[in-house]
Design a protein around this motif. Sequence first.
Motif, mmCIF file in Angstrom:
data_model
loop_
_atom_site.group_PDB
_atom_site.id
_atom_site.type_symbol
_atom_site.label_atom_id
_atom_site.label_comp_id
_atom_site.label_asym_id
_atom_site.label_seq_id
_atom_site.Cartn_x
_atom_site.Cartn_y
_atom_site.Cartn_z
ATOM 1 N N LEU A 59 -13.057 -20.649 6.066
ATOM 2 C CA LEU A 59 -12.312 -19.507 6.582
ATOM 3 C C LEU A 59 -13.133 -18.229 6.519
ATOM 4 O O LEU A 59 -13.906 -18.022 5.576
ATOM 5 N N ALA A 67 -4.261 -16.791 5.350
ATOM 6 C CA ALA A 67 -3.981 -18.084 4.721
ATOM 7 C C ALA A 67 -3.069 -17.927 3.509
ATOM 8 O O ALA A 67 -2.350 -18.851 3.134
ATOM 9 N N GLY A 72 -5.590 -29.462 1.204
ATOM 10 C CA GLY A 72 -5.425 -29.193 2.625
ATOM 11 C C GLY A 72 -4.934 -27.772 2.846
ATOM 12 O O GLY A 72 -4.192 -27.231 2.019
ATOM 13 N N LEU A 73 -5.358 -27.157 3.940
ATOM 14 C CA LEU A 73 -5.014 -25.763 4.189
ATOM 15 C C LEU A 73 -3.508 -25.565 4.291
ATOM 16 O O LEU A 73 -2.945 -24.652 3.674
ATOM 17 N N GLY A 77 -6.626 -27.765 -3.459
ATOM 18 C CA GLY A 77 -7.532 -27.882 -2.320
ATOM 19 C C GLY A 77 -7.327 -29.141 -1.504
ATOM 20 O O GLY A 77 -8.266 -29.641 -0.886
ATOM 21 N N LEU A 80 -12.011 -22.081 -2.404
ATOM 22 C CA LEU A 80 -11.046 -22.524 -1.404
ATOM 23 C C LEU A 80 -11.438 -22.028 -0.015
ATOM 24 O O LEU A 80 -11.320 -22.749 0.978
ATOM 25 N N GLN A 81 -11.932 -20.781 0.051
ATOM 26 C CA GLN A 81 -12.366 -20.228 1.333
ATOM 27 C C GLN A 81 -13.517 -21.046 1.914
ATOM 28 O O GLN A 81 -13.533 -21.362 3.111
ATOM 29 N N ARG A 122 -14.231 -24.231 1.149
ATOM 30 C CA ARG A 122 -13.773 -25.586 1.454
ATOM 31 C C ARG A 122 -13.093 -25.650 2.809
ATOM 32 O O ARG A 122 -13.284 -26.598 3.577
ATOM 33 N N TYR A 123 -12.272 -24.612 3.108
ATOM 34 C CA TYR A 123 -11.529 -24.607 4.364
ATOM 35 C C TYR A 123 -12.300 -23.953 5.504
ATOM 36 O O TYR A 123 -11.843 -23.949 6.647
ATOM 37 N N THR A 168 -1.791 -25.923 1.008
ATOM 38 C CA THR A 168 -1.988 -24.717 0.199
ATOM 39 C C THR A 168 -1.024 -23.618 0.618
ATOM 40 O O THR A 168 -0.386 -22.975 -0.224
#
Length: 422
Positions: free
Chosen positions: A46, A54, A101-102, A99, A40-41, A43-44, A105
Motif C-alpha cells: 500500500l 485501509a 488479508g487486507l 496480516g 502491514l503496509q 505486506r499489502y 484487517t
Amino acid sequence: MTAQPMNRAVWREPVVLAASGLFLLNGLGYAALASRLPELQERYGLSDSQMGFARVGFVVGLTATMFVAPQVVRRIGAARVAPIAAGLYLAGIGLAGTGIGLWATIGWLLVAGTFNALLDIGQNVLAVRLEKVRMAAVSDTRENSLLSPMEGLQAVGGTLGAGFGLVTAGRIPLLQSFVTLAAVGFLGAATVFVILRRFPTSTAPADEGSTGQRYEPVQRKEQTAPLLARIRAAYPSDLRWLTAMSFSALLLEGMLTNWLAILAVHSGASLTSATLALTVFIGSICVGRMAFGPLSRYLDRVWSARISGLLVIVGVAGIVTHSQSGAAALAAASVAAGLGLANLHPFCTGSVGHGVAPGDEEHALGKLNRVAYIGIALEGMLIGALAAVVGLAVAMAAIGLLAILFVVKAPLFTTQDTVLTK
C-alpha cells in the motif's frame, strides 16, 4: 443508599487498580498495531494514502458506535460494559494485526473500533466518578488529579504496545505476535471484570462530591427547533470550544501515533529508530499524564495548556524535519510532542465530566466524545488525502498547527468552575 456508604464502597484500592487497568488495556491495543503498521503496509503493498484509507474500519466502528455508546453504558453499567469491551477490543486488534488479508484487517479493525468506543466511554465514566468521590473526601484535590494519571496509564499501555513492536518487529511473525497479544488482553480484561463486578453504577448525589451541574440537558420540546438551534442548545459556547479542542487533541495524537514511524522510515530512518521514536513519544505522553496527578495542586491548568500547545508545535516541526538533523533530533522532537499532548485531551474530559451532576457523566462525555472522536475518524483519511497532494511531512506539519487552539483558548481550563452554560 446514602452518599457516605456509597463512597466507601467505591473508593477501594482493588477498584481503583481495576479501573486503571482498563486504561492500560486501551492504550496497549492500537499502539501495538501501530508499531507494526510499516510491516502491514509492505505486506499489502500500500502507498501512504492507501494505508490511511485501509484503517477506515477502525474509525468507522469507533465513530458510529460513539452515538449509542453512552446509552449502552448507562443502561448496562460502566463496570460491566468496559471490561467486556476491553477484551473484545484486544481480540479485534489481534486478529487485524495477523496480516491474513487486507479485507480481513479492515473488518477486524471495524470490530476493534466498535468495542473501543464502549471501552472509552466506560473507562472515563468510572474515572470521573472516582475522582468526584476523591474530591469530596479530600478538600485540596483538584480536577484531573486522578483522571490525568489514569489517562497516563493508557499511555503506559501505549508504551508497552510500542515496545511490543520494538521487540517483535522483523523478528517474530505477525500471526504469532498478535495472537499472543489478544490472549494477554483477554486475560487482563477478565481479571478487571471480576474485580469490578460489584462497582456501583452511580455515585453520590449532586451536592456531595460534585461541583454542580454546569450545563442544561436539551429539553424534548427543543427537538422541533431548527437544526442549528438544537446544536447550539446541546453545545453551549464553552462546551463547543472544549469539544473542538478535544477533537484537535485526538486528531494530533492519532496522527503522530499512526504516522510517526511511517514518516521516519520514509525519511531514511531505520525501522529500529522509527519504532524507538514512537516509543519515546508515547512514553512522554505517559510521563506527562502521570506527573500531573501529584503536581496538580501546584500547577495552573491555563498555563499548562498554553505551554503544552507550544510544545506540540515545536515537536511536530522537529519530527517532520528530522531527516535534516538526524535520529537524536527525531527522538527529542518526539519527546516534546508527547509531553505537549499529554494532558490536552484529559483536560477537556475533566472539565466536561465535572460539569455535570453524578449519574449524568455518560450523557455529557458522550456529547463530547461523539464529536471529538471524529478527529480519530478523519485522521487516517485526512492525512492520507493530504499526503497524496502535498506529501506526508507537509500534511503532518499543517495538522500540527491545530495546537495553536490550546494556546488561545487555554482560559477554559481555569481551575475554578468552568461555566458551560455560556
